[in-house]
Design an enzyme around this catalytic site. Structure first.
Site, PDB file in Angstrom:
ATOM      1  N   ASP A  44      54.123  47.998  13.383  1.00 29.84           N
ATOM      2  CA  ASP A  44      52.925  48.804  13.166  1.00 29.84           C
ATOM      3  C   ASP A  44      53.171  50.204  13.721  1.00 29.84           C
ATOM      4  O   ASP A  44      53.627  50.351  14.849  1.00 29.84           O
ATOM      5  CB  ASP A  44      51.769  48.109  13.922  1.00 29.84           C
ATOM      6  N   CYS A  99      43.067  58.673  16.277  1.00 29.98           N
ATOM      7  CA  CYS A  99      43.138  59.535  17.446  1.00 29.98           C
ATOM      8  C   CYS A  99      44.301  59.116  18.340  1.00 29.98           C
ATOM      9  O   CYS A  99      44.722  57.962  18.326  1.00 29.98           O
ATOM     10  CB  CYS A  99      41.821  59.507  18.219  1.00 29.98           C
ATOM     11  N   GLU A 130      46.019  59.706  24.140  1.00 30.58           N
ATOM     12  CA  GLU A 130      45.374  60.555  25.141  1.00 30.58           C
ATOM     13  C   GLU A 130      43.873  60.646  24.877  1.00 30.58           C
ATOM     14  O   GLU A 130      43.061  60.671  25.809  1.00 30.58           O
ATOM     15  CB  GLU A 130      45.996  61.958  25.139  1.00 30.58           C
ATOM     16  N   ASP A 171      51.058  51.194   6.976  1.00 32.19           N
ATOM     17  CA  ASP A 171      51.799  51.414   8.227  1.00 32.19           C
ATOM     18  C   ASP A 171      52.032  50.117   9.001  1.00 32.19           C
ATOM     19  O   ASP A 171      52.303  50.143  10.181  1.00 32.19           O
ATOM     20  CB  ASP A 171      51.049  52.405   9.113  1.00 32.19           C
ATOM     21  N   GLU A 172      51.907  48.996   8.312  1.00 35.58           N
ATOM     22  CA  GLU A 172      51.930  47.746   9.044  1.00 35.58           C
ATOM     23  C   GLU A 172      52.441  46.612   8.162  1.00 35.58           C
ATOM     24  O   GLU A 172      52.070  46.524   6.994  1.00 35.58           O
ATOM     25  CB  GLU A 172      50.471  47.451   9.457  1.00 35.58           C
TER      26      GLU A 172
END
Length: 985
Positions: A273, A356, A359, A415-416
């Site tokens: 992932d 996001c 951080e 993405d996985e």
DNA sequence: ATCCTCCCCTAC
DNA sequence: TAAGGTAGGGGAGGAT
């Protein structure tokens, strides 16, 4: 259409982005309306570090001038743009293509491709002053001159490169201009509208809305990319076949010697992932922002996100209260409730965060949160825009990297994925985590983005391991561990399939983590969740996961949905949009080469208590959702059939158009285009011919006095084929017969208003559709003769349906017929005597000529039986679609019988239906001919197939049944099939 | 029992 | 301003 913009490269040719040839690339480029020139055609750059202009600006320049911008260095990257690279970095690089950003600027300024050598950063030739030299031969320089001329912004023209290509590009550019011009035509409304015209597309009323929306929708991209990679894995697997994986050897030699193998026979599933995918991709061109709180969103952040214009008809307070109530008391979605509670302050941006950085997460920011809310948690949050092209590029790199080693991949999203590693590590003779580490590093170097991976003995455990591994790490849930003990403290919401709703439901029952569920009885869980969910939940809480990896996933439905910007002021705007959306979903259906049998319309309607305008700009606000579906008679990919059903469903909802806030069309019960073709040969023939006929008969007149059955079927077909015609209520109920809305109830109020005989007809039709589709029942079904049918028959009252017993009383029937004849042809003389005599004799089966004779209108009665039989019937209505009446019925039957080894169920049903129509239309002699011909075809079929024998008997049986019902007699048939193998006792 | 429609939920 | 889609699994309740 919006098609081009929506196409993410997963069109019917598959992943063109990955494989497309140069030419195709140029095609795509030429159709880009923002293109100013093709100056950098064939030139690709990669930007390393900070430059002036910035990486983003350089990307813009390259795009606008036909070049390619690589987000990470590739072997074929032509130039690396940098200003200053640390020595360490340079030492291992091929410096012969590292140049200054000024080169790009100067090329644009000079409107030609300059020699790059003066711009090299790491050679002797490095200068600050570019030399104005053409690096290549005469031809090129000429081309460049032309290019320079053509680079004027008002008249962009392709360079006259390879002649053909040049022509093609020109055509495409013209086409692109033509495609954008209709948009301007919509400007004809009013001159006063000028101010809004300059604005971008707002609501779904704008013809460009759909394309704009899909171009910018993150959720749309996530979904289509995901579906695309599922298909990509299929394609790779099929293309690969049984070939070896050469990359494995390479890896084996790299890792050889230093590895001690896993001796165990454990099963290894890897889950891999990308880490905060959208952010990582965005940071490739801004490495200097790594380590900052970053969010990907449409909002530009800063003051633009804290001082948002507010619509006068919206009411954030009221909407917040409503939403909060729904989320807290109905859906128990803490996250969403919270989002509404703290994110709905006046003037705060309601743009959603797609992704996001870690951080940002540390400050409490989450994916899906509103920007306004996020800024309260972290005022220094940096927002970056979407880069959908980049996501696709990186995703391909990820998949291609993994695919070098194995194709036992289950794509989860762009993405996985899950990867079966058991055989791979056995083959490589390496430790599983060594391989994973190597793979992750390769992914990182090829994509410029970090990823995490988990390994376990099943999909569930692999996923759990990934959670532990993140960010940028890997984790093995060792095969030897006590899985039960490991799972016990895991919160239930971490299990796949447990979301906020289920978490809340379970928490109410005192269940919070896997340990709690492990010790709960199945009965209790089942009463809480239902049978299946209880089973999977319990298994998952024990670390058990029986789901296999699915490498080649078949789509089961296709849909297109828009719940944003839906603001209609009247029904026609709504209809226009429904047509667009139907076309869109049809495109998606044909893209995957399938047909659908079920159409579902989903709408979101403003909740009664909700403010007229949503707080979020063009959002849907608080809504109620409704679904309605229609079953089609046959699988279809015809846009007209889809559209007409969608419009019909919308009409049935009967909602005020201005209250609509969302619309979706779902197609399901898919079948393969080719399967359908094989399965429904006859029907396809019918449809093909009816299409052809439609084109031939220009004006299709609507019958004033509809003939009963056949006429209705025909009208339905017209609606299917021509939804462009407005649908009025009076035609709607008539149309709701054969093809479409089988399962939708007719409004009882509407029904009550209909005249008695018509109402009966509607009810009969509805009843008919509720009949099981099974051939036996359908073919043999008792059918009550309808009033309308009777009216057209010569007999004042058609014989009641006959039971087997009464049907076998020939003398009664003969008497009846004799009576009718004598009544009708009083003083008919010799002919009628002969007829009656004949009837007496044959008693059970009547020759078609007799039927022909007695069904002719009186005026046409001829003196002689022979002539009567030969006399042509009155022409069928022009709209009649029964092609068994056409002159080429023999060819069609021959095609059917000879092309199919076994008869199809659906074809037989079609045949029965069409023959039933002929019975009702009293086309007896044609029926006779058809049966005779069909029988001979089957008898002379090259191969003796009992299925065909049985099919014939079934058809024969059905025809006779209908004859008995409508005429009171069976028909004498020329031939029958006898076969010792399948003859009924 | 098995199917259907209309939901709801979940995941990315 | 903002781009709140899409596909799959499954349950409830009704029809057959």
């Amino acid at each position: 259409m919006a098609g081009d913009e929506i196409n993410n490269g997963f069109g019917e040719c598959g992943y063109f982005e990955a494989k497309k040839s140069k030419l195709e690339e140029q095609f795509a480029a030429a159709s880009d309306p923002f293109r100013k020139s093709n100056l950098f055609q064939g030139i690709s750059i990669f930007v390393n570090g900070l430059t002036d202009p910035s990486a983003n600006e350089l990307k813009q320049i390259m795009m606008v001038h036909g070049g390619t911008f690589h987000h990470y260095e590739r072997s074929h990257t032509k130039f690396i743009i940098a200003s200053n690279l640390p020595d360490v970095k340079v030492r291992n690089m091929n410096t012969s293509k590292i140049i200054s950003a000024q080169y790009i600027v100067d090329c644009v300024e000079n409107k030609r491709v300059l020699d790059y050598k003066p711009y090299l950063l790491y050679t002797n030739q490095k200068t600050t002053q570019p030399r104005l030299v053409f690096g290549k031969g005469k031809n090129t320089s000429r081309a460049n001159e032309t290019m320079a001329v053509s680079m004027s912004e008002t008249a962009p023209e392709p360079p006259p490169v390879e002649n053909d290509l040049g022509k093609i590009l020109k055509v495409l550019q013209l086409a692109a201009v033509a495609a954008t011009s209709p948009k301007k035509e919509t400007a004809d409304k009013t001159v006063a509208d000028v101010s809004t015209l300059s604005h971008s597309v707002r609501t779904a009323v704008d013809p460009a809305f759909l394309g704009e929306f899909y171009k910018n929708s993150r959720l749309h991209h996530i979904a289509t990319l995901g579906a695309g990679f599922k298909q990509y894995v299929c394609e790779l697997r099929q293309a690969h076949g049984n070939q070896p994986f050469p990359k494995r050897n390479e890896l084996r030699s790299v890792l050889s010697g230093k590895q001690e193998m896993n001796a165990d026979s454990a099963h290894y599933v890897m889950h891999i992932d990308m880490d905060c995918f959208f952010v990582s991709v965005g940071l490739r061109s801004h490495p200097e922002w790594r380590g900052l709180p970053i969010a990907v969103t449409h909002s530009k952040g800063g003051s633009a996100a804290t001082d948002v214009p507010v619509h006068p008809q919206s009411d954030r307070q009221a909407e917040r209260a409503l939403f909060a109530d729904r989320f807290e008391h109905q859906l128990h979605d803490n996250f969403r409730a919270d989002k509404v509670r703290t994110g709905f302050e006046k003037k705060m941006s309601l743009s959603e965060i797609a992704s996001c950085s870690y951080e940002a997460r540390a400050k409490g920011i989450r994916n899906g949160m509103f920007v306004g809310q996020a800024l309260k948690l972290c005022p220094e949050l940096k927002t970056i825009p979407y880069d959908f092209e980049g996501y696709k590029e990186v995703a391909f790199a990820l998949y291609d990297t993994v695919a070098q080693y194995t194709l036992n991949i289950e794509a989860v999203s762009c993405d996985e994925m899950f990867v079966e590693l058991t055989d791979l590590v056995a083959d490589l003779q390496v430790d599983v985590m060594t391989f994973v580490a190597h793979l992750r590093e390769e992914v990182r170097s090829k994509t410029g983005c970090p990823c995490s991976a988990g390994v376990g003995s099943n999909k569930l455990l692999a996923r759990m391991a990934t959670k532990k591994a993140k960010p940028n790490g890997q984790f093995l849930l060792a095969p030897g561990i006590d899985v039960l003990a490991y799972m016990a403290p895991t919160p239930l919401e971490e299990l796949p399939g447990v979301g906020s709703s289920m978490r809340h439901k379970l928490a109410q029952a005192g269940l919070r983590n896997c340990g709690d569920v492990q010790g709960t009885s199945r009965e209790k869980l089942e009463s809480l969740l239902g049978k299946k969910l209880a089973l999977t939940l319990q298994q998952h809480s024990l670390g058990i996961d029986t789901r296999p990896l699915v490498y080649e996933q078949q789509r089961k439905s296709v849909s297109a949905e828009v719940n944003y910007g839906i603001r209609f002021s009247n029904a026609s705007e709504c209809e226009t949009f429904l047509r667009q959306l139907s076309a869109e979903v049809k495109t998606r259906l044909t893209d995957i080469k399938r047909k659908a049998k079920s159409v579902t319309l989903k709408v979101m309607v403003r909740a009664a208590e909700a403010p007229i305008e949503a707080s979020k700009f063009m959002g849907h606000g608080v809504c109620d959702t409704l679904n309605k579906s229609a079953m089609l008679q046959h699988p279809t990919d015809d846009v007209n059939i889809i559209t007409s059903n969608v419009l019909k469903l919308m009409k049935e909802f009967d909602l005020p158009p201005h209250e609509l806030r969302g619309i979706g069309i779902h197609l399901s019960r898919l079948s393969d285009v080719n399967e359908v073709k094989k399965e429904n040969v006859l029907l396809q023939m019918f449809e093909k011919m009816s299409e052809k006929r439609k084109i031939e008969t220009t004006a299709v007149e609507v019958q004033e006095e509809p003939q009963p059955e056949l006429e209705q079927a025909e009208q339905q077909q017209q609606v299917d084929l021509e939804p462009q015609q407005p649908l009025d209520m009076s035609s709607e109920w008539k149309n709701s017969t054969n093809t479409s809305i089988k399962n939708t109830a007719v409004d009882p109020e509407v029904l009550a208003q209909l005249p008695e005989d018509i109402r009966q007809e509607v009810l009969d039709n509805m009843e008919e559709h509720l009949q099981p589709k099974h051939s036996e029942q359908r073919g043999r079904k008792r059918r009550k003769p309808k009033n309308a049918v009777r009216r057209s028959l010569p007999f004042p009252s058609a014989p009641a349906p006959l039971s087997k017993v009464s049907a076998n009383k020939p003398s009664n029937r003969a008497q009846h017929l004799r009576h009718e004849l004598s009544k009708r042809y009083r003083g008919g003389g010799q002919t009628d005597e002969i007829v009656m005599d004949y009837i007496d004799k044959v008693s059970n089966h009547v020759h078609p000529a007799i039927f022909e004779y007695i069904s002719r209108p009186e005026v046409e009665v001829s003196q002689n039986l022979q002539g009567a039989a030969a006399a042509p019937r009155p022409q069928p209505p022009a709209t009649l679609q029964n092609y068994l009446l056409g002159s080429n019925y023999k060819t069609m039957l021959a095609d059917w019988v000879s092309n199919q080894r076994y008869p199809n169920h659906t074809d037989i049903i079609t045949m029965n239906e069409k023959l039933a129509e002929l019975v009702k239309g009293r086309y007896s002699s044609r029926i006779y001919d058809i049966m005779k011909h069909l029988c001979r075809l089957i008898k002379h079929k090259h191969e003796d197939v009992c299925e065909w024998h049985m099919a014939f008997r079934f058809i024969e049986d059905t025809v006779q049944h209908h004859m008995m019902e409508f005429e009171g007699y069976q028909m004498m048939l020329a031939e029958s099939i006898s076969c010792v193998m399948c003859e009924p006792m």
